[in-house]
Design a protein around this motif. Sequence first.
Motif, short mmCIF file in Angstrom:
data_model
loop_
_atom_site.label_atom_id
_atom_site.label_comp_id
_atom_site.label_asym_id
_atom_site.label_seq_id
_atom_site.Cartn_x
_atom_site.Cartn_y
_atom_site.Cartn_z
N ASP A 196 101.15 -59.98 -40.23
CA ASP A 196 100.36 -59.15 -39.34
C ASP A 196 99.45 -60.00 -38.46
N THR A 197 98.96 -61.09 -39.02
CA THR A 197 98.11 -61.98 -38.23
C THR A 197 98.90 -62.63 -37.10
N VAL A 198 100.16 -62.98 -37.37
CA VAL A 198 101.00 -63.57 -36.33
C VAL A 198 101.17 -62.60 -35.17
N VAL A 199 101.41 -61.32 -35.49
CA VAL A 199 101.58 -60.31 -34.44
C VAL A 199 100.30 -60.19 -33.63
N ASP A 200 99.16 -60.15 -34.31
CA ASP A 200 97.89 -60.01 -33.60
C ASP A 200 97.63 -61.23 -32.71
N ARG A 201 97.91 -62.41 -33.21
CA ARG A 201 97.66 -63.63 -32.41
C ARG A 201 98.53 -63.65 -31.17
N GLU A 202 99.78 -63.25 -31.31
CA GLU A 202 100.66 -63.24 -30.15
C GLU A 202 100.19 -62.22 -29.13
N ALA A 203 99.61 -61.11 -29.62
CA ALA A 203 99.16 -60.06 -28.70
C ALA A 203 97.97 -60.50 -27.87
N VAL A 204 97.09 -61.32 -28.44
CA VAL A 204 95.86 -61.70 -27.73
C VAL A 204 95.95 -63.07 -27.09
N LYS A 205 97.03 -63.81 -27.32
CA LYS A 205 97.08 -65.21 -26.87
C LYS A 205 96.88 -65.34 -25.37
N ASP A 206 97.60 -64.56 -24.59
CA ASP A 206 97.48 -64.68 -23.12
C ASP A 206 96.10 -64.26 -22.64
N ARG A 207 95.54 -63.24 -23.28
CA ARG A 207 94.22 -62.77 -22.86
C ARG A 207 93.13 -63.77 -23.22
N LEU A 208 93.25 -64.42 -24.35
CA LEU A 208 92.28 -65.45 -24.71
C LEU A 208 92.35 -66.63 -23.75
N ALA A 209 93.59 -66.96 -23.36
CA ALA A 209 93.76 -68.10 -22.44
C ALA A 209 93.13 -67.83 -21.08
N ALA A 210 92.98 -66.55 -20.72
CA ALA A 210 92.41 -66.20 -19.41
C ALA A 210 90.88 -66.17 -19.41
N LEU A 211 90.23 -66.31 -20.58
CA LEU A 211 88.78 -66.29 -20.65
C LEU A 211 88.19 -67.58 -20.08
N PRO A 212 86.96 -67.52 -19.64
CA PRO A 212 86.28 -68.75 -19.21
C PRO A 212 86.22 -69.77 -20.35
N GLU A 213 86.09 -71.03 -20.00
CA GLU A 213 86.19 -72.09 -20.99
C GLU A 213 85.10 -71.96 -22.05
N ARG A 214 83.86 -71.63 -21.68
CA ARG A 214 82.79 -71.55 -22.66
C ARG A 214 83.05 -70.42 -23.66
N GLU A 215 83.52 -69.24 -23.17
CA GLU A 215 83.82 -68.14 -24.08
C GLU A 215 84.95 -68.50 -25.04
N ARG A 216 85.97 -69.20 -24.52
CA ARG A 216 87.07 -69.63 -25.39
C ARG A 216 86.56 -70.58 -26.47
N ALA A 217 85.66 -71.48 -26.09
CA ALA A 217 85.11 -72.44 -27.06
C ALA A 217 84.31 -71.72 -28.14
N ILE A 218 83.53 -70.73 -27.73
CA ILE A 218 82.73 -69.98 -28.71
C ILE A 218 83.63 -69.24 -29.70
N LEU A 219 84.64 -68.56 -29.19
CA LEU A 219 85.56 -67.82 -30.08
C LEU A 219 86.30 -68.77 -31.01
N TYR A 220 86.69 -69.92 -30.49
CA TYR A 220 87.40 -70.88 -31.33
C TYR A 220 86.50 -71.37 -32.46
N MET A 221 85.23 -71.74 -32.13
CA MET A 221 84.32 -72.24 -33.16
C MET A 221 84.02 -71.15 -34.19
N ARG A 222 83.94 -69.89 -33.73
CA ARG A 222 83.58 -68.82 -34.66
C ARG A 222 84.74 -68.42 -35.56
N PHE A 223 85.93 -68.24 -34.99
CA PHE A 223 87.03 -67.65 -35.74
C PHE A 223 88.05 -68.67 -36.26
N PHE A 224 88.04 -69.88 -35.73
CA PHE A 224 88.99 -70.90 -36.20
C PHE A 224 88.29 -72.01 -36.97
#
Length: 264
Positions: A196-224
């Motif tokens: 289920d996590t794989v499905v969710d990651r594939e669903a949000v991958k393109d949208r995460l890539a479109a975020l500004p760099e600082r927001e992407r960095a924050i989400l990565y530090m928080r959730f990864f």
Amino acid sequence: MPIHASVKHPHDDAPDTADAFHRLTTLPDGPERDAVRDRIVEAWLPMAERLAGRFRSRGESYEDLRQVAALGLVKAVDRYDPERGNAFESYAVPTITGEIKRHFRDHMWTLHVPRRVQDLRNRVRFAGQDLSQTISGRRPTVAEIAEHADLSEEDVRTGLEALESFTALSLDAELPGSEDGYSLGDALGGFDPALDTVVDREAVKDRLAALPERERAILYMRFFDDMTQSRIAEELGISQMHVSRLISRCCDRVREQVLRDAAA
């Protein structure tokens, strides 16, 4: 009216029932007609049992085969029309044989196998039996079976695989060479919640890539990297409240975009 064998037939178990069949066609439904019908069936039962015996080596009990053959015989008696001028035996033999083959096709195969593959299995099996009488000390090769059965080697391999599809092993069957009773069931995998996590990651991958760099960095530090909001705030030199607002805003935006894409 007795049924006898005064006329010669190709087999000793083929009685002369011509008169009985003609009488059967003239009788109305009732006890007398049923009695004539039963005597005809009884007279031809030895032939039906002989036909059943041809299939004894295919994994089914002879008693069950006899019952299936008897059912085919009854169908042949009920459908036979003596006015067509054909001998009953010439009609009954394919009817009984077809009933037995249908029994194997519908009740004996553990896996659903297409008719073509079943035919290949039979041709390969018969070819192997013929060759085993002339080849000693080893099994016939695929090429030898293909030549003998007039098949391609690919068809022979398909037929050989079908030989193993007639029955299936239980999941509790112990694997060859295993220790401590390791069975087929022990080799089966379980449900993987990460799917289920794989499905969710594939669903949000393109949208995460479109975020500004600082927001992407924050989400990565928080959730990864599993960093707390306080550590992220220290890392970026901003307040924890600001980090919290950015995380909530990014997650809401990505969620809305993914749901909109799914509904489109």
